[in-house]
Enzyme design. Sequence first.
Site, PDB file in Angstrom:
ATOM      1  CB  CYS A 102     -12.642   2.457  -0.944  1.00 12.78           C
ATOM      2  SG  CYS A 102     -11.665   3.752  -0.063  1.00 12.78           S
ATOM      3  CG  HIS A 104      -9.441   6.328  -0.078  1.00 11.74           C
ATOM      4  ND1 HIS A 104     -10.902   6.437  -0.030  1.00 11.74           N
ATOM      5  CD2 HIS A 104      -8.229   6.830   0.066  1.00 11.74           C
ATOM      6  CE1 HIS A 104     -11.118   5.887   1.274  1.00 11.74           C
ATOM      7  NE2 HIS A 104      -8.739   6.252   1.543  1.00 11.74           N
TER       8      HIS A 104
END
Length: 358
Positions: A102, A104
């Site tokens: 991930c 972000h």
Amino acid sequence: MTATTMDSKKSLPSDLKITTTEMHTGGEPLRIIESGYPKPEGVTILDKRAWLRAHADDYRKLLMFEPRGHYDMYGALLVTPDLPEADIGVIFMHNEGYSTMCGHGVIALGRYLVDRGLVAAGNPEARVIIQCPCGPVTAHVTHSNGVTSDVRFTNVPSYVFALDVKVEVPGVGEVAVDISYGGAFYGFVPASRLGVDLKTDSVSKVTDLAFAVTQALKAKVKLHHPDSPDLAFIYGTIVTDGGDHTINSTDGTTTNICVFAEKEVDRSPCGSGVAARVALQYHRGVLPLGQKRQFRSGVTGSEFTARALKTVEVKGAGMEGKDVIAILPEVSGRAFYTGSNTFTVETEDPLVGGFLPR
């Protein structure tokens, strides 16, 4: 459709108290779990992820589902890494389960770890090595006079798995889709091939079509990953403005909408997806090594900056186990704090396990 987990009251203690810090990167939420969550067992981070799925999934649903979360909530649980060079390990979670990478989240965690004093705060940058399920990711956190701001991270080697895979999409017909890896595998398709426009059509329309592409890819393509079969699955589909085939704007900015997991819509440009797009664009000759490009979210308009730093060979990662030339992508963005929470339960609550209306 409404999904509920009514049996969760059997495994969630009445004195449960979970604390979190809330952040967002480009509009995409990150719920960082700080206390009250089960400590996963296992030697490797993939072992820990498997343990959570088998033994503590009700806790994920409690924090991701309504009424404490929502359909597009995203979370991170910090764990002890098994790589000696890593500062921290992390397991990411969402509405369907647990992801392998991930971007972000890495950007937000970079700030968080420096601000909380969990890693050394260097000037003008602090370096944080985060072990994600896909491997170690190095974040560089801008830090000056005690204040953190922008974060850039070097991702795991990212590469193209397949080009122009033909799949049947209901209501559209046969569509050619690329598959690229940036810590997770994504399908990539220009919006024009699906008969939509990222500027004028609704996000829900794009979401439905992207999810249909994902399902078609899962049915047709057998993926593999040289490190573990637990990393070999189509995570989602990213619908683009065509920027993987050409520089199609005056300033080089390219827009996309990422739909992953169970129709979850990324509000940011999607960090791991951007890494995979950089690999795809390098492979297609659109983005040379070292050249930066802006990647814009079709949902919020937020942007990440990314480039390919260098090439590396990855043994056995391609179709039929062939070696591939990958790139090391660097993705840059900014995360912000939005608050903190203490979550509790009452076992008499008939919806204690959470629900997902859609």
